[in-house]
Design an enzyme around this catalytic site. Structure first.
Site, mmCIF file in Angstrom:
data_model
loop_
_atom_site.group_PDB
_atom_site.id
_atom_site.type_symbol
_atom_site.label_atom_id
_atom_site.label_comp_id
_atom_site.label_asym_id
_atom_site.label_seq_id
_atom_site.Cartn_x
_atom_site.Cartn_y
_atom_site.Cartn_z
ATOM 1 N N GLY A 19 20.097 -65.707 26.928
ATOM 2 C CA GLY A 19 20.399 -64.284 26.853
ATOM 3 C C GLY A 19 19.537 -63.459 27.791
ATOM 4 O O GLY A 19 20.020 -62.554 28.473
ATOM 5 N N THR A 20 18.269 -63.799 27.833
ATOM 6 C CA THR A 20 17.305 -63.051 28.652
ATOM 7 C C THR A 20 16.730 -63.843 29.822
ATOM 8 O O THR A 20 16.131 -63.257 30.725
ATOM 9 C CB THR A 20 16.104 -62.633 27.775
ATOM 10 O OG1 THR A 20 15.491 -63.833 27.282
ATOM 11 C CG2 THR A 20 16.542 -61.753 26.612
ATOM 12 N N GLY A 21 16.785 -65.144 29.757
ATOM 13 C CA GLY A 21 16.104 -66.014 30.716
ATOM 14 C C GLY A 21 14.668 -66.295 30.307
ATOM 15 O O GLY A 21 14.040 -67.235 30.800
ATOM 16 N N HIS B 210 -0.451 -70.640 49.655
ATOM 17 C CA HIS B 210 0.497 -70.839 48.547
ATOM 18 C C HIS B 210 0.402 -72.262 47.994
ATOM 19 O O HIS B 210 0.504 -72.467 46.780
ATOM 20 C CB HIS B 210 1.923 -70.521 48.999
ATOM 21 C CG HIS B 210 2.107 -69.074 49.332
ATOM 22 N ND1 HIS B 210 1.696 -68.072 48.494
ATOM 23 C CD2 HIS B 210 2.640 -68.458 50.410
ATOM 24 C CE1 HIS B 210 1.978 -66.896 49.033
ATOM 25 N NE2 HIS B 210 2.551 -67.105 50.210
HETATM 26 C C1 RB5 Z 1 19.651 -66.052 21.660
HETATM 27 O O1 RB5 Z 1 20.080 -65.076 20.785
HETATM 28 C C2 RB5 Z 1 18.554 -65.532 22.547
HETATM 29 O O2 RB5 Z 1 17.393 -65.346 21.803
HETATM 30 C C3 RB5 Z 1 18.327 -66.479 23.696
HETATM 31 O O3 RB5 Z 1 19.498 -66.606 24.421
HETATM 32 C C4 RB5 Z 1 17.274 -66.093 24.704
HETATM 33 O O4 RB5 Z 1 17.477 -64.814 25.174
HETATM 34 C C5 RB5 Z 1 15.896 -66.340 24.314
HETATM 35 O O5 RB5 Z 1 14.953 -66.083 25.075
#
Ligand code: RB5
Length: 142
Positions: free
Chosen positions: A65-67, A133
């Site tokens: 959802g967020t990475g 690096h």
């Molecule tokens: C799932 O709901 C969400 O928590 C997952 O996809 C992610 O974003 C977690 O970091």
């Protein structure tokens, strides 16, 4: 060979990434998950990270959802440098400076057009090979 992994939140965006990889003729191995049914992102992050760390796959792409959860989990595996990127500059910089070997993205953060552009930059940008690096990356491994 590119390792792909996602949770339920990343499943739809992974299909867009797959379309891009196939259009480019880039080989990939899909470590799941394979539906939008709720699942646990660490499972898939670990599978992809271990494939990259072992050399089975050259790079990985993880989508949740967020990475963020994916990147936290992947970075627990020695040798993995997973970077969350939601802009083109970061995707380029993390390859040039960090030699990142896994790209993590959030399907609830960016749309498919930008995500595919970021994948393209990530896969086509070489590490700078600059001494400073290399030194800093070696420091990451403790
Ligand atoms: C799932 O709901 C969400 O928590 C997952 O996809 C992610 O974003 C977690 O970091």
């Amino acid at each position: 060979m590119i390792a792909l992994g996602n949770d339920h939140g990343g499943y739809a965006l992974k299909q867009e990434v797959i379309k891009y990889l196939e259009a480019q003729g880039i080989e990939y191995k899909d470590y799941g998950c394979c539906s939008e049914a709720s699942c646990d992102y660490p499972v898939y992050a670990k599978a992809v990270a271990e494939a990259v760390a072992a050399g089975t796959c050259e790079k990985g792409i993880l989508i949740c959802g967020t990475g963020i959860g994916m990147s936290i989990a992947a970075n627990k595996v020695p040798g993995i440098r997973a970077a969350v990127c939601h802009d083109c500059f970061s995707a380029q910089a993390t390859r040039e400076h960090n030699n990142a070997n896994i790209l993590a993205m959030g399907a609830r953060v960016i749309g498919p057009g930008l995500a595919v552009k970021i994948v393209d930059i990530f896969l086509n940008t070489a590490f700078s090979e600059d001494e400073r690096h290399i030194r800093r990356i070696q420091m990451l491994e403790g």
